[in-house]
Every structure is written in C-alpha cells, then in structure tokens.
Scaffold this motif. Sequence first.
Motif, PDB file in Angstrom:
ATOM      1  N   HIS A 134      -7.438   8.272   0.113  1.00  0.00           N
ATOM      2  CA  HIS A 134      -6.794   7.070   0.648  1.00  0.00           C
ATOM      3  C   HIS A 134      -5.466   7.426   1.315  1.00  0.00           C
ATOM      4  CE1 HIS A 134      -4.234   3.465   0.425  1.00  0.00           C
ATOM      5  NE2 HIS A 134      -5.365   2.785   0.660  1.00  0.00           N
ATOM      6  N   ARG A 135      -4.668   8.283   0.678  1.00  0.00           N
ATOM      7  CA  ARG A 135      -3.393   8.664   1.257  1.00  0.00           C
ATOM      8  C   ARG A 135      -3.581   9.412   2.578  1.00  0.00           C
ATOM      9  NH1 ARG A 135      -2.354  10.057  -4.104  1.00  0.00           N
ATOM     10  NH2 ARG A 135      -2.566  12.278  -3.628  1.00  0.00           N
ATOM     11  N   ARG A 136      -4.586  10.275   2.633  1.00  0.00           N
ATOM     12  CA  ARG A 136      -4.791  11.052   3.860  1.00  0.00           C
ATOM     13  C   ARG A 136      -5.257  10.161   5.010  1.00  0.00           C
ATOM     14  NH1 ARG A 136      -7.866  16.585   2.743  1.00  0.00           N
ATOM     15  NH2 ARG A 136      -7.414  16.724   4.980  1.00  0.00           N
ATOM     16  N   TRP A 137      -6.090   9.152   4.708  1.00  0.00           N
ATOM     17  CA  TRP A 137      -6.472   8.205   5.758  1.00  0.00           C
ATOM     18  C   TRP A 137      -5.250   7.422   6.235  1.00  0.00           C
ATOM     19  CZ3 TRP A 137     -10.556   7.401   8.790  1.00  0.00           C
ATOM     20  CH2 TRP A 137     -11.768   8.039   8.458  1.00  0.00           C
ATOM     21  N   ALA A 138      -4.367   7.050   5.302  1.00  0.00           N
ATOM     22  CA  ALA A 138      -3.146   6.336   5.694  1.00  0.00           C
ATOM     23  C   ALA A 138      -2.264   7.219   6.580  1.00  0.00           C
ATOM     24  CB  ALA A 138      -2.385   5.890   4.451  1.00  0.00           C
ATOM     25  N   GLU A 139      -2.137   8.505   6.243  1.00  0.00           N
ATOM     26  CA  GLU A 139      -1.361   9.418   7.086  1.00  0.00           C
ATOM     27  C   GLU A 139      -1.980   9.546   8.467  1.00  0.00           C
ATOM     28  OE1 GLU A 139      -1.264  13.021   4.921  1.00  0.00           O
ATOM     29  OE2 GLU A 139       0.050  12.266   3.327  1.00  0.00           O
ATOM     30  N   LEU A 140      -3.328   9.605   8.520  1.00  0.00           N
ATOM     31  CA  LEU A 140      -4.023   9.715   9.797  1.00  0.00           C
ATOM     32  C   LEU A 140      -3.751   8.478  10.656  1.00  0.00           C
ATOM     33  CD1 LEU A 140      -5.900  11.896  10.985  1.00  0.00           C
ATOM     34  CD2 LEU A 140      -7.834  10.479  10.300  1.00  0.00           C
ATOM     35  N   GLU A 176       0.824  -1.208   0.000  1.00  0.00           N
ATOM     36  CA  GLU A 176       0.000   0.000   0.000  1.00  0.00           C
ATOM     37  C   GLU A 176       0.859   1.259   0.000  1.00  0.00           C
ATOM     38  OE1 GLU A 176       0.089  -1.771   4.203  1.00  0.00           O
ATOM     39  OE2 GLU A 176      -0.190  -2.449   2.132  1.00  0.00           O
ATOM     40  N   GLN A 177       2.060   1.192   0.630  1.00  0.00           N
ATOM     41  CA  GLN A 177       2.957   2.341   0.586  1.00  0.00           C
ATOM     42  C   GLN A 177       3.471   2.593  -0.822  1.00  0.00           C
ATOM     43  OE1 GLN A 177       5.690   0.878   3.619  1.00  0.00           O
ATOM     44  NE2 GLN A 177       5.070   2.544   4.993  1.00  0.00           N
ATOM     45  N   LEU A 178       3.771   1.522  -1.536  1.00  0.00           N
ATOM     46  CA  LEU A 178       4.251   1.693  -2.900  1.00  0.00           C
ATOM     47  C   LEU A 178       3.147   2.233  -3.800  1.00  0.00           C
ATOM     48  CD1 LEU A 178       6.607   1.422  -4.803  1.00  0.00           C
ATOM     49  CD2 LEU A 178       5.920  -0.934  -5.260  1.00  0.00           C
ATOM     50  N   ILE A 179       1.912   1.789  -3.560  1.00  0.00           N
ATOM     51  CA  ILE A 179       0.794   2.315  -4.353  1.00  0.00           C
ATOM     52  C   ILE A 179       0.665   3.818  -4.133  1.00  0.00           C
ATOM     53  CG2 ILE A 179      -1.712   2.292  -4.554  1.00  0.00           C
ATOM     54  CD1 ILE A 179      -1.637  -0.700  -4.118  1.00  0.00           C
ATOM     55  N   ASP A 180       0.842   4.250  -2.883  1.00  0.00           N
ATOM     56  CA  ASP A 180       0.777   5.685  -2.618  1.00  0.00           C
ATOM     57  C   ASP A 180       1.890   6.428  -3.349  1.00  0.00           C
ATOM     58  OD1 ASP A 180      -1.427   5.405  -1.035  1.00  0.00           O
ATOM     59  OD2 ASP A 180      -0.296   5.266   0.852  1.00  0.00           O
TER      60      ASP A 180
END
Length: 882
Positions: free
Chosen positions: A711-717, A553-557
């Motif tokens: 999606h990226r902002r939820w991952a950062e949260l 998921e990090q690589l997708i971001d």
Amino acid sequence: MSHPLEHKLAQLRRRLRRAMIARGASRLLAAVVGTAIALGAVDYVFRFQDPGMRVMLAAVFWVAVGGAAYRWAYRPATVPIGRLELARRLGRRFPELGDDLPSAIEFLGQTEDDPVAGSAELRRAVIAETEAKADRVDFTSLVDRRPVVRGAMLAVGACLVAAILLALDTLSCQVAVARLVWPLGDVAWPRKHHLQLVDRIERVARGRPFEIEVIDRDGRLPERADVQYRLKDAGGEWIEETQPMRRVGSTMVARRENVARSFAYRVEGGDDRSMPWIEVAMVEPPAVASFVATITPPEYTGWPVSRSTGSLRVLRGSRIEIDATATKPLESAALRLEDDGVFPCQVDRDGHRFTLGHGESDVFQPKKSGFYGFELVDREGIRGGAGDRWELRVIDDEPPSVVVERPSGTTFVTPEATLPIRVAARDDLALRRVSLVMESSADRKSHSENGDRRLTTTVSGSAAHVEFGASPRFRSGSQSADRLTIVLYEGPPRAAPTTDAAGGQRQAIDYRWSLVALQLKPGEQFSFRVVAEDYCSQSVASDARAIVVVRPEQLIDRLAGRQQAILAELGRALNLEQESRRQVDGLRGELKLDQSGVDRLRSAELAQREVGRILTSRTDGVPGEVVSLLGDLADNRLDSPDVQRRMDGLLQELGRLGRDVLPTIAREMTASIKGAEIRLDSVCRSQDEVISTLETLVGRLGQWNDYRRFHRRWAELLAREESLAERTAALGRDLLGKLPEDILPEAAARLDAASGEQIELARRLDQLLQEMDASRAALEAKDPLAAAILSEAAARSRELEIGSRMRAAGEAVARNRLEHAKSLEAMIIIDLREVLELLANRREDELARLADRLPESKDRLSELIRRQKDLRERMEQESSSG
C-alpha cells in the motif's frame, strides 16, 4: 759657583717637587671631602642613634684622612730627588743626551786632581760636550702636569658636590659634619617622620577589638611602623609585645582582637620614637539583651506574618521589623548585614530600646543573604554588640518550570484529531496559571501586529474546558495568523495562605485538545507552547511542540512504521527467549547445579527478565507501544478495524503470556538457582510455549506488514506521478507554440528528464506487480483474504494497462506532444488512485461482506447437515433391507 748643568738640574728638581706637592694636596682635599660626604650620607640615611656607630663612622673618617695625608702630602714633600737619578730620567727622556748627562753630573762632583777620576781633560771635554747638548734641550718638559690637573679636577669636583649639598640642605650638612667630627656630642638629626594617632583611644570594650590608625603629620609615612604593647602576664610581670602595622592608603593600621585586659601602647616608625605610652582601660560594652524580628511576606504570597529571635529565613521582598533592647543606654544603634550595608536603627529616649523597619521611610527589605549583627554605641562612646551574629537567608521566588511530557516531539495528526496533552508544571511557591499558547508557523511575527486572540475558558480544578468563541483558522502563508491561548489551569486570585516555600506546588495536567474547531487542512503546520505563570508575574514557556496536519491515509502509513518497530521488538524478544531456552536445555537432567551451572542459569534468567520486560511493560515494552498506537488511532478518528483487530489480538496474547506463562518461568528459575528444587523441564515447556506464541505473532504481523508495504509503495508511485504531471503541465506552458527547431537545449534536457522519469515509473510498476504476485502465492495459505486483495489489485492494474500508458506518456513527452502526455498522465493518476483505494478499502469491505454473509452461511450449513443426516439414514435402511 755652581755649574750651569747643576743649576738646570736644581731648577728641574724644584719644579718636580712643586708638582708632586700640588698633586698630593688636591688628592688629599678630594679624599677628605669625598669621605666626609659618603660617611655623612650614610649617617643621614640610617640616622644612627647608637654612639658606638657614630664613633665608628668618625674613626673611619679620621683613618681615611690620615692615610690620604701620608700618601699624598707627607711622602711627596719628603721623598728625596737625587741628581744622578734625575739625570738618568733625562737621558731616557732625551736620547741625544744618552749616558753623557749622568757621567757629566758625576764628573762635576769630582775634584781636578782626583787620582782615581781619570784624565781631567777628558772629564772637562765630556762636561763641555754634555753642556752643549743640554743647551738644546728643555729640561722642564720632563715635568708631567696631567696628574696635577687630574688631582685638581678631582678636588674641585668633590668641593662642588659639597657646595651643592650645602646649598640644598645647609642644616643637614652642618649636622653631618658636626656628628662626624665630634661623634660623642649631642647633635641629632632633624626627624623625617612625625607620627600621630588619628584617634587617641584610652578605653576599649571588653571582648571587642582594639584598632588604631596612625598618620604622619608631614604626610610621609615610614616604610615600617610598629605598635608596642605593654601588659601584665598571668604572674603579674610586665611584658612587651611588638606588632607590625599595615599600610592602608595614607594611614598605618594595627588591630588587636578580643581585648580582655588593660594595657598600654605606643607607636614607633621610621626615625620617630617620641610617642609616649598611652594607658588603655577595659570597660563593659553594650550588648543586645533581647530582640524580635517580625517578618511580613509579600502580599501576593498570602503567607501569614511570622516572628523570629535569631536566624532569619525570608522570601525576597519581605519586610522585616525589629524590636530590640540593650544592656546599657545607647547613643546609636545599627544593623550590619554582610555585603549589603549598614541600616541605622531608631533609639528611644531612654536609650535602652531600639527599632528598625517600623516607619514608611524606615523600610528594611534585605536583598542578599549573609550574617547580620548589631553595632551599638553607648553614651560613653563604647562600641559593642558586634560579637553576636545570626544568619539571614534571603530566598528568591524562582520562576516556575513547565514541561510538555506528551507529545514529546513533532506530532502528525488528522484534521479531526483529538490531541492528548500531558503537562507537568511546578513552582517553588504556587502556580497562578498554566496556559497553552498555539502559534501558526506561517508568520509568527504578525502576532504583535494583529493582537492575540484568547479562547474563552472555564477552569474547574486543573482541567480546562474550552468554549470556542470563534472558529480560528490557520492559513499557510497568510499574514493574519492568529495566536490562541487555552488556559489549562488557573489558581485562586491569591496564593493559598498554607503554601510553603519548602514544598511549593506541582501540577500535573492531562488535557484532550479537539482540533475539529480549528478547521485545519492537510499540509498545514502549527506549534504550541505551554506557559506557566506564578503570583510574582514570572512566566516560563516550555519547548515548542510542532504539529503537522496530514491526510488519514498518510497517518496510517506513518503508523505502519511504528508497527514495524513493534514487530522488531517482538523479534528481539523471540531471539532472547530462544537463547535462554538453549542455555536452560543444556542444564536439563542435572540433579544438582554446580557453580558453573548456576552462573549459566543466572545468565538465562537475566535474558528471561528482559523478555518479560519487552512483553509486559506498559512504559517501555511492546504493550505500551501497542496502547500508544491504538490511542493515536482513536485520537485521530482513523477507522482501521484491521489494525484494531490485530493490535487487540496482540495485547490479548501478550497479556496471557504475562499472566499465565512468564511468572511461572521466573518462579521456577529462581527456585532452581537457589537450589531448592530443580524444575528445568517445566521451565523448558513454558519457554517453548512462549517461543511458539512469539513465532506465531511475528509471522502474522510480518505478513500483514508486507501487505501494508505494498500500500505504501502504491502511494509513493501515485505521488511521483502527480509530481511528474505538474512538471509536464509546466513544460506545456513554457513550450506552447514552439517548433522543435525553436526549443532551447535547456528545455530539451527537461523534456528528456521528464520522459525518462515516466519510463522509470513504468519499470517500477512492473517490478511492484511481480512482487505482489510473489507475495500473493506466499499469503494464500496463511492469509487468503490478503492474498485475494493483492491478486485483485494486480489484476485490475493489468486490466487498466497502467504500465503501457506510462510508457506512452513518456514517449509523448519525448516527442514534445505535451497535451497528449497530459491527458495520459491524468488517466494514469485516476487509475493509480483506483488501485490504491482497492488496497486500502477492499480488505475492510471484504470483511464486512463476509460478516454479512455469516447468517446465510449458517443456514446453508444447517441444511447441509440435515441432508447429510437424511442420506445416512437412507443408506442404513438400504443396507438393512439388502
């Protein structure tokens, strides 16, 4: 009988005369001796050979002596000293005498009965009074002895200098005096310089330089020396030439290049002009009649032995064997190489053949480039051979070079990725091996302690097939990091015989490196270099390429950032196309373009070319970026059908434009610029199609990019919440069992900071939900599926009351209820992950569900069509019956 006054004046006059004579004599002596010393020193320094100069010096001496004798001997002895003048000087010297002494002296010269002399009694009274005054005065004090003393000192000084010179060099003093007194005599100075030749040269080889060296027998070279040549000119007349010699250490050297005829020479320098003329005869020098150089390259090159008869081009380390013949029997032969010394050759018994480099102890391996020639000496001592020179070029076996073209920098991969590597290696001769060396970034120094582990490889051509003999692991922070080597290319045991230094070898290597066997974990890092080796045991390593292992998921971001760059390029292409369209639209309707119109159309055509490059280039355009992105997805085994579908659709649209539309625009613009036919209406229609397609692509990618942004902002949260939970756990360990009044100010500040950050995360969550609601409304018409996912994620977040739990956790931290806060934060992390997975997976799940329902929907649609048909038939029947 004379009067006492007259007697005293006569004594004073005699004393004055003796003082004048003594002073004059001493000065005369000083002048004679000093002039002799000065003129003798001049003659000693310049060693005049010309009699005229010597006569001039003698004349100067005698004139100086005569003038001094007249000035300081004759005049003092003959100048009269009058009584009255002497009396006046005494009167001035002794004021008490005044004018009485001159009057008394004058009265004494008169008779008693002189009628004009006045009263005799008065005269006697003046004389008596003056006599009485004179008895009280010492007339001899008028004599000044200081000039006499000074003159004597000057004479003594001159004589002392003469005595010192005589003591130091009696012979030179005698010679100087004799030459000064009798300038026309045959007295000569002793020579200071005695020049002699180091080697008396009487024969010189024709065309060779003539060089002589001169030394001084006493070791005192003159400041200047000249070599004089005497030779015949073209008319047979004798001519003389003079050439200054140059000082080289303790010798004087003269050189005459390219001697072509006989001559005579001698050397003069300083006061030595005694060398006789020496005749020099011309002889034919020895020369190289023929020679062959056999070149044996180093064994590792595999090159064949070659031969040359002139200029040589050899690889460093090559062995050279020379076989040569001379035109005359030789005494010795040598090869001289500029800047690399002289190499003696072996001369056969007959003297005509000489060799170099044939024996084990006679190895000729030149180290430097330059020009070489042969120095030959025949059996008569004549030198030759140096006129012919050839170039010797020594070529270095340069180290290989290697560049990692792909990846070009730090690369992020998943643990199951296949890393594509592209390597370009080159060597000026041949490559022996190209290897990939992988290193852990944890502790590279441990390689020398733990040893290297080499992977077993099977080389076939330029591709390396790797068989892992072990399953190496890279453990972050471990002191047992392994060093793995993968051979990408390996040449034959020896370089190919056909390899040539002018061409060398270039090797392009494409290798797909599967990282699965390394069993890497997210968060680990390592680097690799590519090392190229040649057959001369030289190796060069490329720049290091860093590899970072991340979660899928990090690589997708990260890939989402590249998609944003693709979107930006499409937007730039759209702006350029719109600008070109405006310029073309301003020229529509023109039957013929003037120069201004042609210039505007050319500007539009340049913009159109840039659009074509962006939309069609597989190297620096959007298609290349898309293909690279899709390749990264495949290489990292990322299952993202949504990205795959969108990127494939983008490639299809760009391919259609590059195949059907853009060539038409370029062709018709070119025709319009050349004036063959104005087709601007057709250009405008094609440009409109490009603009419409780009607007659609930009809109779709922009919407999808907004969805990925959530999606990226939820991952950062989630990451922030996990970090905050770790801090809360650390605070719980530090403050365990402490009462509120026992908490230190520093710990209290940490509690306040953690509480404030938790409340800030709650505020960011509320803001994110509001943005998702706004985007959902905008996406409902264009992308209902994305809108549904955003709506479901926002609803699930509100249902789980994540924001309320965040605020409650913040209050619990502020009140030091850390155990309660830890449980709340653990629940928050679980809820955030659930929403994140919903955003990441629900879209793909929904697409799969819709795909599964397609057959059912098709059957239902068929049933509806059948029922509609039956209903229409019934309505027609009822209408006809009515």
